[in-house]
Design a protein around this motif. Structure first.
Motif, PDB file in Angstrom:
ATOM      1  N   ALA A 240     -33.398  25.166 -77.351  1.00 58.33           N
ATOM      2  CA  ALA A 240     -32.151  24.920 -78.072  1.00 58.33           C
ATOM      3  C   ALA A 240     -31.037  24.467 -77.136  1.00 58.33           C
ATOM      4  CB  ALA A 240     -31.721  26.192 -78.818  1.00 58.33           C
ATOM      5  N   ASP A 241     -31.166  24.776 -75.854  1.00 56.16           N
ATOM      6  CA  ASP A 241     -30.196  24.299 -74.861  1.00 56.16           C
ATOM      7  C   ASP A 241     -30.611  22.968 -74.254  1.00 56.16           C
ATOM      8  OD1 ASP A 241     -28.470  26.482 -75.133  1.00 56.16           O
ATOM      9  OD2 ASP A 241     -29.637  27.696 -73.722  1.00 56.16           O
ATOM     10  N   HIS A 242     -31.741  22.437 -74.691  1.00 58.12           N
ATOM     11  CA  HIS A 242     -32.222  21.126 -74.235  1.00 58.12           C
ATOM     12  C   HIS A 242     -32.584  20.284 -75.459  1.00 58.12           C
ATOM     13  CE1 HIS A 242     -32.957  23.797 -70.755  1.00 58.12           C
ATOM     14  NE2 HIS A 242     -32.810  22.718 -70.018  1.00 58.12           N
ATOM     15  N   LEU A 243     -31.647  20.185 -76.405  1.00 52.35           N
ATOM     16  CA  LEU A 243     -31.932  19.468 -77.643  1.00 52.35           C
ATOM     17  C   LEU A 243     -32.322  18.023 -77.360  1.00 52.35           C
ATOM     18  CD1 LEU A 243     -29.135  20.829 -80.028  1.00 52.35           C
ATOM     19  CD2 LEU A 243     -31.548  21.475 -79.962  1.00 52.35           C
ATOM     20  N   ALA A 244     -33.384  17.602 -78.034  1.00 53.44           N
ATOM     21  CA  ALA A 244     -33.898  16.250 -77.849  1.00 53.44           C
ATOM     22  C   ALA A 244     -34.571  15.815 -79.142  1.00 53.44           C
ATOM     23  CB  ALA A 244     -34.898  16.219 -76.687  1.00 53.44           C
ATOM     24  N   TRP A 245     -34.984  14.553 -79.197  1.00 49.19           N
ATOM     25  CA  TRP A 245     -35.676  14.044 -80.387  1.00 49.19           C
ATOM     26  C   TRP A 245     -37.129  14.471 -80.430  1.00 49.19           C
ATOM     27  CZ3 TRP A 245     -33.372  12.947 -84.553  1.00 49.19           C
ATOM     28  CH2 TRP A 245     -32.121  12.339 -84.560  1.00 49.19           C
ATOM     29  N   GLY A 246     -37.592  15.085 -79.360  1.00 43.43           N
ATOM     30  CA  GLY A 246     -38.968  15.552 -79.357  1.00 43.43           C
ATOM     31  C   GLY A 246     -39.232  16.472 -78.191  1.00 43.43           C
ATOM     32  N   TYR A 247     -40.328  17.199 -78.302  1.00 44.23           N
ATOM     33  CA  TYR A 247     -40.785  18.099 -77.251  1.00 44.23           C
ATOM     34  C   TYR A 247     -42.282  17.890 -77.081  1.00 44.23           C
ATOM     35  CZ  TYR A 247     -36.275  20.298 -78.138  1.00 44.23           C
ATOM     36  OH  TYR A 247     -34.939  20.522 -78.312  1.00 44.23           O
ATOM     37  N   THR A 248     -42.817  18.353 -75.972  1.00 42.43           N
ATOM     38  CA  THR A 248     -44.231  18.156 -75.689  1.00 42.43           C
ATOM     39  C   THR A 248     -45.117  18.627 -76.822  1.00 42.43           C
ATOM     40  OG1 THR A 248     -43.878  18.318 -73.314  1.00 42.43           O
ATOM     41  CG2 THR A 248     -46.103  18.801 -74.117  1.00 42.43           C
ATOM     42  N   ASP A 249     -44.762  19.745 -77.431  1.00 44.72           N
ATOM     43  CA  ASP A 249     -45.641  20.405 -78.400  1.00 44.72           C
ATOM     44  C   ASP A 249     -45.104  20.443 -79.810  1.00 44.72           C
ATOM     45  OD1 ASP A 249     -43.648  21.979 -77.282  1.00 44.72           O
ATOM     46  OD2 ASP A 249     -44.699  23.839 -77.651  1.00 44.72           O
ATOM     47  N   GLN A 250     -43.962  19.793 -80.081  1.00 47.14           N
ATOM     48  CA  GLN A 250     -43.388  19.884 -81.422  1.00 47.14           C
ATOM     49  C   GLN A 250     -42.264  18.871 -81.616  1.00 47.14           C
ATOM     50  OE1 GLN A 250     -41.022  23.563 -81.796  1.00 47.14           O
ATOM     51  NE2 GLN A 250     -41.157  23.655 -79.570  1.00 47.14           N
ATOM     52  N   PRO A 251     -41.968  18.558 -82.873  1.00 49.16           N
ATOM     53  CA  PRO A 251     -40.763  17.780 -83.187  1.00 49.16           C
ATOM     54  C   PRO A 251     -39.509  18.645 -82.992  1.00 49.16           C
ATOM     55  CG  PRO A 251     -42.454  17.533 -84.881  1.00 49.16           C
ATOM     56  CD  PRO A 251     -42.864  18.692 -84.029  1.00 49.16           C
ATOM     57  N   PRO A 252     -38.323  18.110 -83.266  1.00 45.87           N
ATOM     58  CA  PRO A 252     -37.092  18.788 -82.860  1.00 45.87           C
ATOM     59  C   PRO A 252     -36.487  19.788 -83.831  1.00 45.87           C
ATOM     60  CG  PRO A 252     -36.565  16.602 -83.659  1.00 45.87           C
ATOM     61  CD  PRO A 252     -38.069  16.712 -83.693  1.00 45.87           C
ATOM     62  N   LEU A 253     -36.982  19.884 -85.072  1.00 47.18           N
ATOM     63  CA  LEU A 253     -36.240  20.631 -86.079  1.00 47.18           C
ATOM     64  C   LEU A 253     -36.131  22.126 -85.780  1.00 47.18           C
ATOM     65  CD1 LEU A 253     -34.658  20.521 -88.697  1.00 47.18           C
ATOM     66  CD2 LEU A 253     -36.796  20.812 -89.958  1.00 47.18           C
ATOM     67  N   THR A 254     -37.231  22.772 -85.374  1.00 49.27           N
ATOM     68  CA  THR A 254     -37.169  24.217 -85.155  1.00 49.27           C
ATOM     69  C   THR A 254     -36.209  24.592 -84.023  1.00 49.27           C
ATOM     70  OG1 THR A 254     -39.365  24.607 -86.086  1.00 49.27           O
ATOM     71  CG2 THR A 254     -38.516  26.268 -84.581  1.00 49.27           C
ATOM     72  N   PRO A 255     -36.244  23.930 -82.855  1.00 45.71           N
ATOM     73  CA  PRO A 255     -35.223  24.242 -81.847  1.00 45.71           C
ATOM     74  C   PRO A 255     -33.799  23.999 -82.337  1.00 45.71           C
ATOM     75  CG  PRO A 255     -37.044  23.089 -80.829  1.00 45.71           C
ATOM     76  CD  PRO A 255     -37.271  23.016 -82.315  1.00 45.71           C
ATOM     77  N   LEU A 256     -33.606  22.956 -83.161  1.00 42.20           N
ATOM     78  CA  LEU A 256     -32.266  22.690 -83.697  1.00 42.20           C
ATOM     79  C   LEU A 256     -31.816  23.826 -84.609  1.00 42.20           C
ATOM     80  CD1 LEU A 256     -29.807  20.892 -84.218  1.00 42.20           C
ATOM     81  CD2 LEU A 256     -31.133  19.731 -86.003  1.00 42.20           C
ATOM     82  N   LEU A 257     -32.705  24.278 -85.485  1.00 41.30           N
ATOM     83  CA  LEU A 257     -32.351  25.396 -86.362  1.00 41.30           C
ATOM     84  C   LEU A 257     -32.113  26.671 -85.562  1.00 41.30           C
ATOM     85  CD1 LEU A 257     -34.836  24.771 -89.319  1.00 41.30           C
ATOM     86  CD2 LEU A 257     -32.362  24.365 -89.292  1.00 41.30           C
ATOM     87  N   ALA A 258     -32.888  26.865 -84.493  1.00 40.19           N
ATOM     88  CA  ALA A 258     -32.660  28.017 -83.618  1.00 40.19           C
ATOM     89  C   ALA A 258     -31.258  27.942 -83.005  1.00 40.19           C
ATOM     90  CB  ALA A 258     -33.721  28.068 -82.530  1.00 40.19           C
ATOM     91  N   LYS A 259     -30.867  26.759 -82.559  1.00 40.15           N
ATOM     92  CA  LYS A 259     -29.536  26.575 -81.977  1.00 40.15           C
ATOM     93  C   LYS A 259     -28.445  26.906 -82.982  1.00 40.15           C
ATOM     94  CE  LYS A 259     -26.629  24.949 -78.818  1.00 40.15           C
ATOM     95  NZ  LYS A 259     -26.474  25.554 -77.475  1.00 40.15           N
ATOM     96  N   ILE A 260     -28.601  26.432 -84.207  1.00 43.07           N
ATOM     97  CA  ILE A 260     -27.607  26.694 -85.253  1.00 43.07           C
ATOM     98  C   ILE A 260     -27.519  28.190 -85.545  1.00 43.07           C
ATOM     99  CG2 ILE A 260     -27.076  26.349 -87.695  1.00 43.07           C
ATOM    100  CD1 ILE A 260     -28.341  23.540 -87.405  1.00 43.07           C
ATOM    101  N   SER A 261     -28.666  28.834 -85.654  1.00 40.65           N
ATOM    102  CA  SER A 261     -28.676  30.256 -85.991  1.00 40.65           C
ATOM    103  C   SER A 261     -28.062  31.090 -84.877  1.00 40.65           C
ATOM    104  CB  SER A 261     -30.119  30.713 -86.261  1.00 40.65           C
ATOM    105  OG  SER A 261     -30.150  31.890 -87.033  1.00 40.65           O
ATOM    106  N   ILE A 262     -28.400  30.784 -83.626  1.00 44.97           N
ATOM    107  CA  ILE A 262     -27.822  31.519 -82.490  1.00 44.97           C
ATOM    108  C   ILE A 262     -26.314  31.320 -82.428  1.00 44.97           C
ATOM    109  CG2 ILE A 262     -27.695  31.535 -79.968  1.00 44.97           C
ATOM    110  CD1 ILE A 262     -30.718  30.956 -79.957  1.00 44.97           C
ATOM    111  N   THR A 263     -25.876  30.093 -82.645  1.00 47.57           N
ATOM    112  CA  THR A 263     -24.450  29.783 -82.571  1.00 47.57           C
ATOM    113  C   THR A 263     -23.662  30.518 -83.651  1.00 47.57           C
ATOM    114  OG1 THR A 263     -24.933  27.592 -81.653  1.00 47.57           O
ATOM    115  CG2 THR A 263     -22.749  27.921 -82.613  1.00 47.57           C
ATOM    116  N   LEU A 264     -24.214  30.563 -84.854  1.00 48.32           N
ATOM    117  CA  LEU A 264     -23.495  31.164 -85.979  1.00 48.32           C
ATOM    118  C   LEU A 264     -23.632  32.679 -86.047  1.00 48.32           C
ATOM    119  CD1 LEU A 264     -24.294  28.616 -88.845  1.00 48.32           C
ATOM    120  CD2 LEU A 264     -22.196  28.800 -87.477  1.00 48.32           C
ATOM    121  N   PHE A 265     -24.790  33.212 -85.642  1.00 47.81           N
ATOM    122  CA  PHE A 265     -25.066  34.622 -85.910  1.00 47.81           C
ATOM    123  C   PHE A 265     -25.337  35.470 -84.678  1.00 47.81           C
ATOM    124  CE2 PHE A 265     -26.557  32.093 -89.586  1.00 47.81           C
ATOM    125  CZ  PHE A 265     -25.656  32.545 -90.529  1.00 47.81           C
TER     126      PHE A 265
END
Length: 494
Positions: free
Chosen positions: A45-70
């Protein structure tokens, strides 16, 4: 042809059930601790990108949003997972309604979903499977709406949903492929003869394009990861496919989803929905052929559960009602108990070994602070001059993520595992000792770091037999060559 209408939606009771699921998951979200994947997502979530070696970007993005808000803690991170599980309950009830389920059938579908071990397990913690499950349910609902109404405009909604789902996990192409095959086999093929279908495909491709471009630019690392999973675990996955399908959803829901399959296949009024029934066995064949994990096909079982709620209720109102309702109540109670025990952090840590054969993910939430303390102790024992040039290297992203979260007295921990290898490597001037954390000792692996000596073993303090119990903390003399040259050799895809 005129298609049947649907009953009114049981909005209030279904919403209350979804809220109850959210309340339970919230109350338990702080127990045990982070899962290894969550520790990885937290750093990703601290290295947001359009992709990761093992997954697309949505789950890290949602993790970033959740950590930031909650908040940056397990409870704060898991808010998005809780919301996803609650929405899944609602969507499965909508699927029951789409399949002519009356009010009580919709409520029963929501209850079955709420008690399902798979739903509770994926809702408890943040994972790509968490949001993949919700996406599959929405896609199934839209596909049923398309088949029931024969309105081609639903292809556009399907395309948009698929595109978003592809930004989370590529597995979504499997149920779509299975559904397409089923439609070609059983009909109605007329739903394929419309410009809305290519328009939906175009919408999906447009939304998924940023990650697909990233994967292509980086030589499709996710295909390497998938190939490694199939090669390493393919045989075991095939052997355990049926038992885990039953165990992970809940054995007590087996009669419900069997009734659902038979209802969709045999009921004349629901003939339009036969492709959905057939898509499940087709999907199972695809997963077995590719050596995929059992849960890859699990979401479609929830669709069959939704279909089976009406005949189950009809059975309850048949002869010997008292006996049947007693059996039903006992089954529901056992489902709730076993699903909670196997998927939620309700057991004492010392008892978690009991459930690991069915759900190993329970154990992966225990012991990370203890691992960090072991590494910290070894690090502090290094001479001060050595620490200035030393590096901490973790063999996997869970270890590295734990050190990032809990290692307040430690420098940055590095790893070559998955996308950790894409983040900055140690500087070449850090040519001193290397503190290596590894699950197993391997001379060929250790040769990258000079001569290695065991300095500590990890003990999670609860005798939980997880992957890091007994892990080694080594002190090695230094990198065999500059980190910039060594780094490609340390990359691991699985």
């Amino acid at each position: 042809m005129t298609r049947p209408s649907v009953p009114a939606f049981a909005t209030v009771p279904v919403t209350l059930i979804a809220l109850a699921v959210a309340a339970v998951l919230t109350a338990l979200s702080g127990r045990y601790g982070y899962h290894r994947d969550e520790l990885y997502f937290r750093v990703a979530a601290d290295h947001l990108a359009w992709g990761y070696t093992d997954q697309p970007p949505l789950t890290p993005l949602l993790a970033k949003i959740s950590i930031t808000l909650f908040g940056d803690n397990p409870m704060g991170l898991r808010v998005v997972a809780t919301l996803s599980a609650a929405l899944t309950v609602v969507v499965v009830a909508l699927i029951a309604r789409e399949l002519a389920g009356e009010r009580n059938a919709q409520i029963f579908a929501a209850v079955c979903t709420a008690l399902s071990g798979f739903v509770l397990g994926t809702g408890h913690m943040v994972s790509t499977a968490t949001f993949d499950l919700l996406a599959w349910m929405v896609i199934a609902f839209l596909a049923l709406r398309l088949l029931r109404t024969n309105d081609p405009r639903w292809w556009i909604a399907l395309g948009v949903t698929t595109g978003v789902a592809l930004e989370n996990k590529y597995l979504v192409v499997l149920p779509l492929a299975a559904l397409l095959i089923a439609v070609l086999v059983t009909g109605p093929r007329s739903v394929l003869k419309t410009w809305h279908l290519p328009a939906g495909i175009a919408a999906a491709a447009l939304i998924a394009a940023p990650n697909l471009i990233w994967q292509a630019a980086n030589d499709w690392p996710q295909l390497i990861v998938a190939g490694g999973i199939s090669e390493d675990d393919g045989t075991e996955n095939r052997i355990m496919f049926v038992p885990l399908q039953i165990a992970q959803l809940s054995p007590f829901l087996l009669p419900v989803w069997i009734a659902g399959f038979l209802r969709l296949w045999r009921t004349p009024a629901l003939r339009w929905s036969r492709p959905v029934a057939l898509s499940y066995p087709i999907l199972c064949v695809i997963v077995l052929a590719t050596g995929g994990k059992s849960y890859y096909a699990l979401p479609l079982l929830l669709v069959l559960v939704a279909a089976g709620t009406q005949p189950t209720l009809d059975w309850l109102h048949g002869g010997r009602q008292a006996v049947r309702r007693t059996v039903f109540a006992a089954a529901a109670l056992l489902t709730a108990i076993t699903s909670a025990a196997f998927t939620l952090p309700v057991l004492p840590e010392s008892a978690v070994n009991l459930v690991l054969p069915v759900n190993a993910e329970q154990g992966e939430q225990i012991g990370w602070p203890e691992l960090t303390r072991a590494v910290t102790t070894v690090w502090q024992q290094l001479p001060a001059d050595d620490r200035a040039r030393a590096v901490i290297f973790a063999s996997n992203y869970g270890e590295a993520g734990a050190l990032a979260k809990y290692g307040t007295d430690l420098p940055t921990a590095y790893s070559g595992h998955m996308s950790y290898a894409d983040w900055p490597a140690p500087p070449d001037d850090h040519d001193g000792p290397v503190v290596v954390v590894t699950q197993e000792r391997a001379p060929q692996y250790e040769s990258h770091f000079g001569t290695c000596t065991e300095a500590a073993r990890v003990d999670n303090g609860h005798d939980v037999d997880n992957e890091e119990q007994g892990a080694y903390v080594l002190v090695c003399t230094g990198p065999a060559k500059p980190w910039s040259q060594l780094w490609p050799d340390l990359r691991r895809y699985y």
